[in-house]
Design a protein around this motif. Structure first.
Motif, short mmCIF file in Angstrom:
data_model
loop_
_atom_site.label_atom_id
_atom_site.label_comp_id
_atom_site.label_asym_id
_atom_site.label_seq_id
_atom_site.Cartn_x
_atom_site.Cartn_y
_atom_site.Cartn_z
N MET A 1 1.17 -1.42 -0.17
CA MET A 1 -0.16 -0.01 -0.03
C MET A 1 1.10 1.09 0.05
O MET A 1 0.16 2.29 -0.59
N LEU A 2 1.63 1.39 0.32
CA LEU A 2 3.02 2.62 0.69
C LEU A 2 3.23 3.10 -0.63
O LEU A 2 3.43 4.16 -1.07
N ASP A 3 3.47 1.52 -1.75
CA ASP A 3 4.00 2.18 -3.27
C ASP A 3 2.47 3.27 -3.57
O ASP A 3 3.04 3.95 -4.75
N GLU A 4 1.11 2.97 -3.37
CA GLU A 4 0.24 4.11 -3.76
C GLU A 4 0.05 5.56 -3.02
O GLU A 4 -0.64 6.73 -3.91
N LEU A 5 1.31 5.44 -2.32
CA LEU A 5 0.73 6.43 -0.74
C LEU A 5 2.15 8.19 -0.97
O LEU A 5 1.83 9.11 -0.65
N VAL A 6 3.08 6.87 -1.12
CA VAL A 6 4.68 7.67 -0.09
C VAL A 6 5.94 7.39 -1.65
O VAL A 6 5.64 6.07 -2.26
N VAL A 7 6.70 7.88 -0.68
CA VAL A 7 8.24 7.99 -1.90
C VAL A 7 9.25 7.82 -0.74
O VAL A 7 8.96 8.27 0.52
N TYR A 8 10.09 6.21 -0.29
CA TYR A 8 10.71 6.06 0.26
C TYR A 8 11.88 5.25 -0.34
O TYR A 8 11.63 4.32 -1.39
N SER A 9 12.43 4.77 0.56
CA SER A 9 14.15 4.24 -0.17
C SER A 9 14.33 3.06 0.24
O SER A 9 13.29 2.50 0.59
N LYS A 10 14.85 2.06 -0.01
CA LYS A 10 15.55 0.46 0.09
C LYS A 10 16.05 0.58 1.48
O LYS A 10 15.27 -0.48 2.72
N SER A 11 16.59 1.72 1.98
CA SER A 11 17.17 1.76 3.39
C SER A 11 15.18 2.26 4.66
O SER A 11 15.93 1.41 5.05
N ASP A 12 14.39 3.15 3.95
CA ASP A 12 13.34 3.09 4.73
C ASP A 12 12.52 2.01 4.88
O ASP A 12 12.24 1.94 5.98
N TYR A 13 12.43 0.93 3.75
CA TYR A 13 11.77 0.30 3.84
C TYR A 13 11.92 -0.62 4.23
O TYR A 13 11.59 -1.06 5.17
N ASP A 14 13.36 -1.20 4.61
CA ASP A 14 14.42 -1.89 5.67
C ASP A 14 14.08 -1.18 7.34
O ASP A 14 13.60 -2.43 8.10
N PHE A 15 14.01 -0.45 7.75
CA PHE A 15 14.00 0.03 9.08
C PHE A 15 12.20 -0.36 9.24
O PHE A 15 11.93 -0.17 10.55
N LEU A 16 11.51 0.27 8.47
CA LEU A 16 10.15 -0.02 8.63
C LEU A 16 9.53 -0.89 8.36
O LEU A 16 8.95 -1.43 9.45
N ASN A 17 10.52 -1.86 7.82
CA ASN A 17 10.55 -3.85 8.61
C ASN A 17 11.07 -3.91 10.13
O ASN A 17 9.99 -4.67 10.28
N ARG A 18 11.40 -3.41 10.38
CA ARG A 18 11.73 -3.04 11.91
C ARG A 18 10.98 -3.15 12.33
O ARG A 18 11.01 -3.52 13.71
N ILE A 19 10.05 -1.81 12.31
CA ILE A 19 8.99 -1.26 13.22
C ILE A 19 8.17 -1.25 13.03
O ILE A 19 6.74 -1.30 13.81
N TRP A 20 7.40 -2.35 12.02
CA TRP A 20 6.11 -2.58 11.66
C TRP A 20 5.94 -3.64 11.03
O TRP A 20 6.68 -4.32 10.51
N PRO A 21 4.62 -4.43 11.57
CA PRO A 21 3.92 -3.85 12.24
C PRO A 21 4.05 -3.24 13.44
O PRO A 21 4.70 -4.61 14.26
N GLY A 22 3.66 -2.38 14.42
CA GLY A 22 3.64 -1.97 15.06
C GLY A 22 3.23 -0.43 16.32
O GLY A 22 2.60 -0.18 15.14
N GLU A 23 3.43 0.07 17.01
CA GLU A 23 2.89 1.31 17.78
C GLU A 23 3.53 1.75 17.68
O GLU A 23 4.05 3.29 18.34
N VAL A 24 4.03 2.54 15.87
CA VAL A 24 5.10 3.87 15.51
C VAL A 24 4.50 4.22 14.69
O VAL A 24 3.70 3.94 13.42
N SER A 25 3.91 5.60 14.48
CA SER A 25 2.98 6.05 13.48
C SER A 25 4.26 6.70 12.74
O SER A 25 5.08 8.01 13.06
#
Length: 215
Positions: free
Chosen positions: A79-103
């Motif tokens: 779903m992120l691909d339809e919404l926001v711009v992000y890098s491979k580094s961002d993706y790796d980081f988000l996979n560490r915190i999501w799913p989870g209690e971080v907005s």
């Protein structure tokens, strides 16, 4: 002003796997897909979910309580691909915190809308199931007495939002005082911690810089 007949779905406990009764889950999905507003616990913090951001804001305004900021609620990284711009580094980081209690604030993909979007990928199994069944993203905002005080008691939730939302899901075991999600911003290619909530700032920092070169 009260606008609708509100159905109260009351559950003492979720199933052992964290899921909701299939009938209740399907009922919530149908309401959301029809454009209705539903009050549900999102990782212990109750909030309003709807397919339309303005409907969430309107429900909060009608309740007379604090108007907390709306986030986009997702159930998959696709779903992120339809919404926001992000890098491979961002993706790796988000996979560490999501799913989870971080907005997370991220740079918007679309020039016509806001410059950045607030995104949330909750860890609640039953909520993930609802979002996956619906096969779309929704808008969400926690219900609050004040900036840092969520509404969590059963009677207060029902009295505040009956007649305002279409459905209220009360899970007794989730009617407990709970920290808000942490809030960070990675829209400018760096990490800014805006609010240290359920997930500690130091933990977020360690996950963000994990694998990054000191140079």
């Amino acid at each position: 002003m009260r606008m609708c007949e509100t159905e109260i779905i009351s559950v003492k406990k979720l199933k052992k796997d964290g899921e909701l009764n299939p009938d209740a889950s399907q009922s919530i999905v149908e309401t959301l897909l029809e454009g209705g507003a539903v009050l549900v616990p999102v990782d212990y913090v109750y909030g309003i979910i709807c397919a339309n951001a303005s409907a969430v804001e309107r429900a909060l305004s009608m309740s007379g309580h604090y108007r907390s900021e709306t986030a986009v609620l997702i159930s998959s990284f696709n779903m992120l691909d339809e919404l926001v711009v992000y890098s491979k580094s961002d993706y790796d980081f988000l996979n560490r915190i999501w799913p989870g209690e971080v907005s997370v604030y991220m740079k918007s993909l679309h020039c016509a809308g806001p410059e950045k979007l607030k995104i949330r990928y909750p860890k609640s199994r039953f909520l993930q199931g609802i979002l996956l069944r619906a096969e779309k993203m929704f808008f969400y905002a926690p219900v609050m007495y004040s900036e840092n005080e969520p509404i969590y008691r059963k009677k207060a939730l029902i009295s505040s939002f009956s007649g305002i939302v279409d459905k209220i899901l009360i899970v007794d075991e989730l009617c407990k005082k709970h920290s808000l999600s942490s809030l960070i911003d990675i829209s400018a290619n760096n990490l800014e911690i805006l609010y240290s909530g359920k997930v500690a700032a130091e933990e977020i920092k360690s996950l963000y810089f994990l694998g990054k070169s000191d140079g």
